[in-house]
Design an enzyme around this catalytic site. Structure first.
Site, short mmCIF file in Angstrom:
data_model
loop_
_atom_site.label_atom_id
_atom_site.label_comp_id
_atom_site.label_asym_id
_atom_site.label_seq_id
_atom_site.Cartn_x
_atom_site.Cartn_y
_atom_site.Cartn_z
N THR A 130 0.82 -1.20 0.00
CA THR A 130 0.00 0.00 0.00
C THR A 130 0.86 1.26 0.00
OG1 THR A 130 -1.45 1.28 1.46
CG2 THR A 130 -0.09 -0.35 2.51
N ASP A 131 0.29 2.35 -0.48
CA ASP A 131 1.00 3.64 -0.41
C ASP A 131 1.02 4.18 1.01
OD1 ASP A 131 -1.69 4.32 -0.18
OD2 ASP A 131 -1.66 5.84 -1.75
N GLU A 132 0.24 3.57 1.92
CA GLU A 132 0.17 4.10 3.28
C GLU A 132 1.49 3.94 4.03
OE1 GLU A 132 -3.52 3.33 5.34
OE2 GLU A 132 -4.58 3.08 3.46
N TYR A 155 -1.81 -0.55 11.00
CA TYR A 155 -1.92 -1.23 9.70
C TYR A 155 -0.73 -0.87 8.81
CZ TYR A 155 -3.22 -1.72 4.78
OH TYR A 155 -3.20 -2.00 3.44
N SER A 156 -0.49 0.43 8.62
CA SER A 156 0.57 0.80 7.66
C SER A 156 1.95 0.42 8.19
CB SER A 156 0.49 2.27 7.27
OG SER A 156 0.44 3.10 8.39
N LYS A 159 2.37 -3.18 7.32
CA LYS A 159 2.64 -3.37 5.88
C LYS A 159 4.07 -2.90 5.57
CE LYS A 159 0.28 -4.62 2.99
NZ LYS A 159 -0.03 -6.00 2.48
N LEU A 195 -14.54 3.13 3.30
CA LEU A 195 -15.34 4.33 3.01
C LEU A 195 -16.41 4.11 1.93
CD1 LEU A 195 -15.74 7.46 3.38
CD2 LEU A 195 -14.25 7.71 1.40
N ASN A 254 -12.44 13.33 0.79
CA ASN A 254 -13.48 12.37 1.17
C ASN A 254 -14.89 12.93 0.97
OD1 ASN A 254 -11.54 10.51 1.90
ND2 ASN A 254 -11.55 11.08 4.07
N ARG A 286 -10.47 10.04 12.96
CA ARG A 286 -9.63 8.87 13.24
C ARG A 286 -8.32 9.37 13.87
NH1 ARG A 286 -8.07 5.80 7.80
NH2 ARG A 286 -9.97 4.62 8.17
N HIS A 289 -4.89 10.29 11.66
CA HIS A 289 -5.48 10.24 10.32
C HIS A 289 -4.57 10.91 9.29
CE1 HIS A 289 -9.57 10.82 8.03
NE2 HIS A 289 -8.68 10.10 7.35
P1 NAD Z 1 -9.31 -7.66 2.48
O1 NAD Z 1 -9.29 -7.33 3.93
O2 NAD Z 1 -10.56 -7.40 1.71
O3 NAD Z 1 -8.96 -9.21 2.26
C1 NAD Z 1 -7.93 -9.83 2.95
C2 NAD Z 1 -8.01 -11.32 2.67
O4 NAD Z 1 -6.92 -11.95 3.37
C3 NAD Z 1 -9.31 -11.98 3.18
O5 NAD Z 1 -9.78 -12.89 2.24
C4 NAD Z 1 -8.87 -12.70 4.45
O6 NAD Z 1 -9.66 -13.86 4.74
C5 NAD Z 1 -7.43 -13.07 4.09
N1 NAD Z 1 -6.62 -13.27 5.29
C6 NAD Z 1 -6.50 -12.44 6.36
N2 NAD Z 1 -5.71 -12.98 7.28
C7 NAD Z 1 -5.27 -14.17 6.77
C8 NAD Z 1 -4.41 -15.18 7.25
N3 NAD Z 1 -3.85 -15.11 8.46
N4 NAD Z 1 -4.18 -16.26 6.45
C9 NAD Z 1 -4.75 -16.36 5.23
N5 NAD Z 1 -5.61 -15.45 4.75
C10 NAD Z 1 -5.86 -14.35 5.51
O7 NAD Z 1 -8.07 -6.87 1.86
P2 NAD Z 1 -7.92 -6.20 0.42
O8 NAD Z 1 -8.50 -4.84 0.46
O9 NAD Z 1 -8.35 -7.18 -0.62
O10 NAD Z 1 -6.34 -6.03 0.35
C11 NAD Z 1 -5.51 -7.07 -0.19
C12 NAD Z 1 -4.06 -6.63 -0.10
O11 NAD Z 1 -3.88 -5.42 -0.83
C13 NAD Z 1 -3.60 -6.33 1.32
O12 NAD Z 1 -2.29 -6.83 1.46
C14 NAD Z 1 -3.62 -4.82 1.41
O13 NAD Z 1 -2.66 -4.36 2.31
C15 NAD Z 1 -3.28 -4.44 -0.03
N6 NAD Z 1 -3.80 -3.15 -0.49
C16 NAD Z 1 -5.12 -2.84 -0.32
C17 NAD Z 1 -5.59 -1.64 -0.82
C18 NAD Z 1 -7.05 -1.28 -0.70
O14 NAD Z 1 -7.44 -0.15 -1.04
N7 NAD Z 1 -7.93 -2.17 -0.28
C19 NAD Z 1 -4.73 -0.73 -1.46
C20 NAD Z 1 -3.38 -1.09 -1.59
C21 NAD Z 1 -2.93 -2.30 -1.11
P1 TYD Z 2 -10.75 3.74 4.32
O1 TYD Z 2 -11.71 3.29 3.27
O2 TYD Z 2 -10.84 3.14 5.68
O3 TYD Z 2 -9.29 3.58 3.70
P2 TYD Z 2 -7.85 4.13 4.27
O4 TYD Z 2 -8.02 4.57 5.66
O5 TYD Z 2 -7.01 2.89 4.16
O6 TYD Z 2 -7.44 5.23 3.34
O7 TYD Z 2 -10.94 5.31 4.48
C1 TYD Z 2 -10.76 6.18 3.38
C2 TYD Z 2 -10.92 7.59 3.90
O8 TYD Z 2 -12.27 7.79 4.34
C3 TYD Z 2 -10.05 7.90 5.11
O9 TYD Z 2 -9.60 9.24 5.01
C4 TYD Z 2 -10.99 7.74 6.30
C5 TYD Z 2 -12.33 8.16 5.72
N1 TYD Z 2 -13.54 7.49 6.28
C6 TYD Z 2 -14.63 8.24 6.68
O10 TYD Z 2 -14.63 9.49 6.63
N2 TYD Z 2 -15.74 7.59 7.16
C7 TYD Z 2 -15.81 6.24 7.25
O11 TYD Z 2 -16.85 5.69 7.72
C8 TYD Z 2 -14.68 5.47 6.81
C9 TYD Z 2 -14.70 3.97 6.89
C10 TYD Z 2 -13.56 6.14 6.33
#
Ligand code: NAD
Ligand code: TYD
Length: 351
Positions: A130-132, A155-156, A159, A195, A254, A286, A289
Site C-alpha cells: 500500500t502507499d500508506e 496497519y501501515s 505493511k 469508506l 473524502n 480517526r 489520520h
Molecule cells: P481484504 O481485507 O478485503 O482481504 C484480505 C483477505 O486476506 C481476506 O480474504 C482474508 O480472509 C485473508 N486473510 C486475512 N488474514 C489471513 C491469514 N492469516 N491467512 C490467510 N488469509 C488471511 O483486503 P484487500 O483490500 O483485498 O487487500 C488485499 C491486499 O492489498 C492487502 O495486502 C492490502 O494491504 C493491499 N492493499 C489494499 C488496498 C485497498 O485499497 N484495499 C490498497 C493497496 C494495497
Molecule cells: P478507508 O476506506 O478506511 O481507507 P484508508 O483509511 O485505508 O485510506 O478510508 C478512506 C478515507 O475515508 C479515510 O480518510 C478515512 C475516511 N472514512 C470516513 O470518513 N468515514 C468512514 O466511515 C470510513 C470507513 C472512512
C-alpha cells in the site's frame, strides 16, 4: 507462469484478481489460499469453483507448517501475496492481528518459497502493498518509489514491516521478489467497512453517512481491476527486486467522494440528491489520520506500459451498480460479527 499461488483470494482485491484472470488464462493453475477471516468470503469467487484451473485451500498464513505443506503440494512457481488484515480503523482497535498476519504471515510465505524453490529461475514472489507505508502528504507532492517510509497507523506500520522483509529476502537470499505499493482501491466485493461501500450502503438504507473530521482528507482512488492489471503487468514485465507505485492520478477529498456517491445512488434509485446529501454526519476523526495520499505512477507507466482504464466516474458508477445488483453478497457478509464491529467503531465517534 504455470502455477500461481494467491494468498487472500477471497478478500476484495484477491477475489477481483482471480475473477479477472482465472477464466482468461486457462493454461495457468491458480491456487487460492485463504484463512477466511471476517473479510474473506468464498461467495466472491464462487463462479471459479467449476473451472479446472482453480483450487481453493483454507490456510492460515500464520501457521508456518500449513503454509509449507500447501506450497509443497502445489509447487507454485509464482506467489501473489494479498492476504492481510487491511482496515486502518480495526488496526487502531486491535493491532495484534495485524502484526501476526501481515508480518509473521509474510515471513512464513517467504521462508516457504526459499524451501521449495531449489533454484530461483522463473520464480516470483509478488508482494501486494500500500502507499500508506509512506505516511502522509501535505497539500503538495507525490509518493515515488524513493519516498522514505513513515507509516502512521498499526496497519501501515505492519505493511511497511512486511515490505522490508520482502526486500531483505531479495538482498540476503536472492529470492526473486517484486512489490507494488498501490493507492486506495474501490470496486465490487469490497467489505462494507471501508469508506466507499459504507457510504453506498448507508445511502441506500437511508442511514447517516459518517464522515471523519471535516471530510477534507484526500485519497487517490483506483478501480480495483486496474490494480489487478498492474500486478499482472509487474508479474510479466517487472524487474526482479524492484518496487512499482500504482495509482489512479485521481485525488479526491473524502467529502467529494461522499457527494459523488450520494448523487449516483440518488439518480439510480430516483431519490432527491439533496435528501441523500443531508444524511452526511461529521463524526470524531480517526486518530493519526493521514491527511493526503497521492501516487506518482510514472515508473510503472513509463517502464512497463501500464495505465488505468477506468476514470473515477465510470468506476464509481460500476461499483454502485454492483452493490445494487448483489444484495445476496451483502447479506452474506453482514454476520453478527460485522454488526458488532459497526457498533463498536461508529458508536465511539459521536458527532
Ligand atoms: P481484504 O481485507 O478485503 O482481504 C484480505 C483477505 O486476506 C481476506 O480474504 C482474508 O480472509 C485473508 N486473510 C486475512 N488474514 C489471513 C491469514 N492469516 N491467512 C490467510 N488469509 C488471511 O483486503 P484487500 O483490500 O483485498 O487487500 C488485499 C491486499 O492489498 C492487502 O495486502 C492490502 O494491504 C493491499 N492493499 C489494499 C488496498 C485497498 O485499497 N484495499 C490498497 C493497496 C494495497
Ligand atoms: P478507508 O476506506 O478506511 O481507507 P484508508 O483509511 O485505508 O485510506 O478510508 C478512506 C478515507 O475515508 C479515510 O480518510 C478515512 C475516511 N472514512 C470516513 O470518513 N468515514 C468512514 O466511515 C470510513 C470507513 C472512512
Amino acid at each position: 507462469m504455470k502455477t500461481v499461488l494467491v494468498t487472500g483470494g477471497c478478500g476484495f482485491i484477491g477475489a477481483n484478481f482471480l475473477n479477472h484472470f482465472v477464466p482468461r488464462i486457462p493454461d495457468v493453475t491458480f491456487v487460492n489460499i485463504d484463512k477466511l477471516t471476517y473479510a474473506g468470503n468464498p461467495l466472491s469467487v464462487e463462479s471459479l469453483q467449476a473451472l479446472d484451473n482453480y483450487r481453493f485451500e483454507q490456510v492460515d498464513i500464520c501457521d508456518a507448517d500449513a503454509v509449507l505443506k500447501v506450497m509443497k503440494r502445489h509447487m507454485p512457481d509464482t506467489v501473489v501475496h494479498f492476504a492481510a488484515e487491511s482496515h486502518v480503523d480495526r488496526s487502531i482497535h486491535g493491532p495484534g492481528d495485524f502484526i501476526h498476519t501481515n508480518v509473521v504471515g509474510t515471513l512464513n510465505l517467504l521462508d516457504a518459497c526459499r524451501t521449495i524453490w531449489k533454484d530461483f529461475e522463473g520464480k516470483r514472489f509478488h508482494h501486494v502493498s500500500t502507499d500508506e507505508v509512506y505516511g502522509s502528504l501535505g497539500d503538495d507532492g507525490f509518493f515515488t518509489e524513493n519516498t522514505p517510509y513513515d507509516p502512521s497507523s498499526p496497519y501501515s506500520a505492519s505493511k511497511a514491516s512486511s515490505d522490508h522483509l520482502v526486500r531483505a529476502w531479495y538482498r540476503t537470499y536472492g529470492l526473486p521478489v517484486t512489490i507494488t505499493n498501490c493507492s486506495n482501491n474501490y470496486g465490487p466485493y469490497q467489505f462494507p467497512e471501508k469508506l466507499i461501500p459504507v457510504m453506498i450502503l448507508n445511502v441506500l438504507e437511508r442511514k447517516p453517512l459518517p464522515v471523519y473530521g471535516q471530510g477534507l482528507n484526500v485519497r487517490d482512488w483506483l478501480y480495483v481491476t486496474d490494480h489487478c492489471d498492474a500486478i499482472m503487468t509487474v508479474l510479466n514485465k517487472g524487474k526482479v527486486g524492484d518496487t512499482y507505485n500504482v495509482g489512479g492520478n485521481c485525488e479526491r477529498a473524502n467529502i467529494d467522494v461522499v457527494h459523488a456517491i450520494c448523487d449516483i445512488v440518488s439518480d439510480l434509485k430516483n431519490i432527491d440528491r439533496n435528501d441523500s446529501r443531508n444524511l452526511i454526519t461529521y463524526v470524531t476523526d480517526r486518530p493519526g489520520h493521514d491527511f493526503r495520499y497521492a501516487i506518482d505512477a510514472t515508473k510503472i507507466k513509463a517502464e512497463l506500459g501500464w495505465s488505468p482504464s477506468e476514470t473515477f466516474e465510470t468506476g464509481m458508477r460500476k461499483t454502485v451498480q454492483w452493490y445494487l445488483d448483489n444484495v445476496d453478497w451483502i447479506d452474506g457478509v453482514r454476520s453478527g460479527k460485522y454488526l458488532e464491529w459497526m457498533e463498536r467503531n461508529y458508536s465511539q465517534r459521536g458527532k
